[in-house]
Design a protein around this motif. Structure first.
Motif, PDB file in Angstrom:
ATOM      1  N   SER A 298     134.427  74.171  11.906  1.00  0.00           N
ATOM      2  CA  SER A 298     134.314  74.844  13.200  1.00  0.00           C
ATOM      3  C   SER A 298     132.891  75.341  13.414  1.00  0.00           C
ATOM      4  O   SER A 298     132.146  75.575  12.452  1.00  0.00           O
ATOM      5  N   ASP A 299     132.535  75.505  14.679  1.00  0.00           N
ATOM      6  CA  ASP A 299     131.221  76.010  15.061  1.00  0.00           C
ATOM      7  C   ASP A 299     131.247  77.537  14.968  1.00  0.00           C
ATOM      8  O   ASP A 299     131.745  78.227  15.863  1.00  0.00           O
ATOM      9  N   ALA A 300     130.720  78.083  13.865  1.00  0.00           N
ATOM     10  CA  ALA A 300     130.761  79.534  13.642  1.00  0.00           C
ATOM     11  C   ALA A 300     129.969  80.285  14.704  1.00  0.00           C
ATOM     12  O   ALA A 300     130.360  81.383  15.121  1.00  0.00           O
ATOM     13  N   ALA A 301     128.855  79.727  15.162  1.00  0.00           N
ATOM     14  CA  ALA A 301     128.047  80.394  16.181  1.00  0.00           C
ATOM     15  C   ALA A 301     128.817  80.539  17.483  1.00  0.00           C
ATOM     16  O   ALA A 301     128.790  81.591  18.136  1.00  0.00           O
ATOM     17  N   ALA A 302     129.519  79.490  17.890  1.00  0.00           N
ATOM     18  CA  ALA A 302     130.307  79.560  19.121  1.00  0.00           C
ATOM     19  C   ALA A 302     131.444  80.558  18.989  1.00  0.00           C
ATOM     20  O   ALA A 302     131.758  81.296  19.933  1.00  0.00           O
ATOM     21  N   ILE A 303     132.058  80.619  17.814  1.00  0.00           N
ATOM     22  CA  ILE A 303     133.152  81.571  17.603  1.00  0.00           C
ATOM     23  C   ILE A 303     132.634  83.002  17.690  1.00  0.00           C
ATOM     24  O   ILE A 303     133.244  83.863  18.343  1.00  0.00           O
ATOM     25  N   ASN A 304     131.495  83.267  17.068  1.00  0.00           N
ATOM     26  CA  ASN A 304     130.949  84.629  17.076  1.00  0.00           C
ATOM     27  C   ASN A 304     130.492  85.058  18.464  1.00  0.00           C
ATOM     28  O   ASN A 304     130.697  86.195  18.878  1.00  0.00           O
ATOM     29  N   CYS A 305     129.859  84.143  19.194  1.00  0.00           N
ATOM     30  CA  CYS A 305     129.257  84.500  20.488  1.00  0.00           C
ATOM     31  C   CYS A 305     130.265  84.500  21.632  1.00  0.00           C
ATOM     32  O   CYS A 305     130.226  85.380  22.498  1.00  0.00           O
ATOM     33  N   TYR A 306     131.145  83.493  21.639  1.00  0.00           N
ATOM     34  CA  TYR A 306     131.987  83.302  22.817  1.00  0.00           C
ATOM     35  C   TYR A 306     133.432  83.740  22.620  1.00  0.00           C
ATOM     36  O   TYR A 306     134.171  83.848  23.598  1.00  0.00           O
ATOM     37  N   ILE A 307     133.843  83.986  21.398  1.00  0.00           N
ATOM     38  CA  ILE A 307     135.223  84.417  21.179  1.00  0.00           C
ATOM     39  C   ILE A 307     135.254  85.830  20.607  1.00  0.00           C
ATOM     40  O   ILE A 307     135.826  86.748  21.209  1.00  0.00           O
TER      41      ILE A 307
ATOM     42  N   GLY B  59     139.967  71.859  12.604  1.00  0.00           N
ATOM     43  CA  GLY B  59     138.663  72.438  12.888  1.00  0.00           C
ATOM     44  C   GLY B  59     138.631  73.374  14.071  1.00  0.00           C
ATOM     45  O   GLY B  59     137.558  73.859  14.437  1.00  0.00           O
ATOM     46  N   GLU B  60     139.781  73.672  14.676  1.00  0.00           N
ATOM     47  CA  GLU B  60     139.803  74.574  15.820  1.00  0.00           C
ATOM     48  C   GLU B  60     139.995  76.016  15.351  1.00  0.00           C
ATOM     49  O   GLU B  60     140.517  76.269  14.262  1.00  0.00           O
ATOM     50  N   ALA B  61     139.572  76.937  16.171  1.00  0.00           N
ATOM     51  CA  ALA B  61     139.736  78.363  15.868  1.00  0.00           C
ATOM     52  C   ALA B  61     141.060  78.849  16.437  1.00  0.00           C
ATOM     53  O   ALA B  61     141.404  78.556  17.583  1.00  0.00           O
ATOM     54  N   VAL B  62     141.806  79.580  15.614  1.00  0.00           N
ATOM     55  CA  VAL B  62     143.118  80.099  16.013  1.00  0.00           C
ATOM     56  C   VAL B  62     142.997  81.603  16.242  1.00  0.00           C
ATOM     57  O   VAL B  62     142.454  82.331  15.398  1.00  0.00           O
ATOM     58  N   ILE B  63     143.482  82.071  17.404  1.00  0.00           N
ATOM     59  CA  ILE B  63     143.403  83.480  17.778  1.00  0.00           C
ATOM     60  C   ILE B  63     144.807  84.065  17.758  1.00  0.00           C
ATOM     61  O   ILE B  63     145.709  83.565  18.439  1.00  0.00           O
ATOM     62  N   LEU B  64     145.001  85.107  16.976  1.00  0.00           N
ATOM     63  CA  LEU B  64     146.285  85.810  16.876  1.00  0.00           C
ATOM     64  C   LEU B  64     146.141  87.212  17.462  1.00  0.00           C
ATOM     65  O   LEU B  64     145.151  87.891  17.199  1.00  0.00           O
ATOM     66  N   MET B  65     147.118  87.648  18.251  1.00  0.00           N
ATOM     67  CA  MET B  65     147.082  88.959  18.873  1.00  0.00           C
ATOM     68  C   MET B  65     148.348  89.735  18.551  1.00  0.00           C
ATOM     69  O   MET B  65     149.444  89.164  18.560  1.00  0.00           O
TER      70      MET B  65
END
Length: 517
Positions: free
Chosen positions: A71-80, A132-138
């Motif tokens: 996964s793109d760690a930079a995109a996860i940190n900046c946009y998610i 490779g996708e980021a999973v978001i749990l709430m």
């Protein structure tokens, strides 16, 4: 006919973990889900969890899980992560705690990110996470959100080293599936170019894409490809050869009934002829079905040169095919049984060379052919800097030493060398392998029965080729069954202004595809 949507991202082979959680819903408790994920993945070091906690109680409100390296760690940190963290802090500041982990807050994030979807089962969560996708749990939400932020290092689009051309596009496929599909879409900018993606392999979960042009490819062929791929149940799919071996016709035949290429222009051209392409993630070789025998003698470069040159080179390839298949066996048959066929001067010269050779012609040819095959394989496996030099120099040195030692004759060295060189003229490497194997069979029958054995072997080979099919289409078409209307691009290539009919592999075969304005 099966709809496209029913096949998209379908899991045909489930791993034990996937099967275990196939109908298990996602727990609304974030910490429970995180513990389950880390336990199932063995607390691997590359599994990254970014948590957002409630400052007053320290409880986990939201968690982002992804695989480092996929996964793109930079995109996860900046946009998610930053967007979620800011939204949650704002909600707490404005005392809107009841909205922190609701669908409303999630939609605010999704509206800004895009390309984010929801899943409700643990099996689907693992599938997207390991892809490779980021999973978001709430917290409090029985749905998980997955963001397409896949990114991994891959080989750049470069020139092919196995299918080289003098004139034409130099780009070739890579090991990244989405790059390969985009290379084909650059060639065919038509909305009828349809793609269907299937996940295969219980352990590897490899993406396999079926690509075809709707309205040109035959529905019967498309459905046959679907059914054969759907019937595969295998642990791993690491290369397109895994799929090829399981879907091909004539499983006991030496001849390939599935064509493979790593050139986008070649794949695009065959899609336009009504064929179906199968792309496998992780390999640059694309499968094409149905295929015909003459397809293995056609080079993409034939269509970028003048038709006279292309036709001459294609006829040369067919001639080289018969030379590489029959030249040693003809030499054995003539020098053993039919010496009267040689001119007197040539017969005397050959007899003088063989006077000191202690072995019959068959043993002599067998030793030289096996030696050359060993040198060829050694040249392929050795480091590239010295592999070619070893194969060439080794052949020359061993051949000359064998002649001087009286083990083989000089004429046999010439025969074996010409045979080997003729094999390299075939554009498709997969066709040279059966030729190399059948060469030994024809050598054996020629040593036993002479020219009669060669002719009987050719007759049996022709019957076998005419009996083969590729996904319901005759393998020897348009030669057998003979169709004169489709001979415009078989043994020779007619000019483009004369080649205006669709081939018989496409819907509406025989219809005009070229019109002069």
């Amino acid at each position: 006919m099966t709809s496209r949507s029913s096949l998209d991202h379908r899991n045909l082979n489930h791993s034990p973990i996937m099967h275990k959680y196939e109908a298990v819903p996602i727990d609304p408790r974030v910490e429970h889900n995180l513990a389950q994920i880390m336990n199932d993945l063995g607390r691997s070091d590359d599994v990254v969890v970014r948590e957002i906690r409630y400052e007053k109680t320290g409880a986990v409100v939201t968690a982002i899980v992804y695989i480092d390296g996929l996964s793109d760690a930079a995109a996860i940190n900046c946009y998610i992560y930053d967007v979620l963290n800011h939204s949650i802090k704002t909600a707490f500041t404005e005392e809107r705690e009841e909205e922190i982990c609701t669908t409303v807050l999630a939609k605010e994030l999704l509206f800004g990110m895009g390309a984010i979807r929801t899943v409700s089962e643990m099996a689907s969560l693992y599938k997207y996470l390991l892809a490779g996708e980021a999973v978001i749990l709430m917290e409090g939400d029985a749905l998980a959100y997955h963001a397409d932020v896949r990114e991994w290092n891959g080989r750049a689009v470069t020139e092919s080293t196995t299918q080289t051309v003098v004139r034409g596009p130099r780009e070739s496929f890579t090991e990244t599936l989405r790059t390969n599909t985009s290379l084909v879409r650059r060639k065919i900018k038509d909305p009828r170019l349809w793609l269907e993606t299937i996940s295969m392999g219980r352990l590897t979960q490899t993406d396999v894409t079926i690509m075809y042009i709707n309205g040109i490819a035959k529905p019967s062929v498309i459905e046959e490809v679907r059914s054969r791929i759907r019937a595969i149940d295998i642990d791993s799919v690491l290369d397109s050869s895994f799929i090829e071996e399981l879907i091909e016709d004539g499983k006991f035949s030496l001849f390939p009934t599935v064509y493979n290429s790593e050139l986008p222009d070649s794949v695009a051209a065959q899609l336009l002829e009504g064929k179906v392409a199968v792309l496998v993630d992780g390999t640059p070789n694309v499968l094409l079905v149905p295929t015909q025998f003459i397809s293995f003698f056609q080079s993409p470069e034939d269509y970028y040169q003048r038709p006279v040159y292309a036709s001459m080179l294609r006829l040369l390839r067919f001639g080289s095919f018969f030379i590489s298949l029959l030249f040693p066996s003809l030499y054995i048959a003539i020098t053993t049984f039919h010496r009267e066929m040689l001119p007197t001067s040539l017969l005397i010269s050959v007899a003088a060379q063989r006077e000191g050779v202690p072995f019959p012609a068959f043993v002599e040819a067998l030793v030289m052919e096996i030696t050359f095959e060993i040198l060829r394989e050694a040249g392929l496996r050795m480091p590239r800097a010295i592999g070619q030099a070893v194969s060439v120099v080794g052949t020359l040195v061993i051949g000359q030493a064998a002649v001087e030692a009286g083990i083989v004759s000089a004429a046999m060295v010439i025969v074996v060398s010409v045979t080997a060189i003729s094999t390299f003229t075939l554009p498709a490497y997969s066709m040279s392998i059966p030729v190399r194997i059948l060469r030994f069979v024809f050598m054996a029958v020629s040593a036993s029965f002479g020219l009669f054995g060669i002719f009987m072997g050719l007759f049996v080979l022709l019957l076998h080729l005419c009996s083969l099919q590729s996904f319901g289409e005759p393998y020897m078409s348009p030669l057998s069954p003979y169709r004169s209307t489709f001979m415009e691009d078989s043994l020779v290539r007619l000019p483009k202004w004369m080649s205006f009919k669709r081939p018989d592999t496409a819907v509406g075969s025989g219809e005009r595809r070229y019109r002069r304005r």
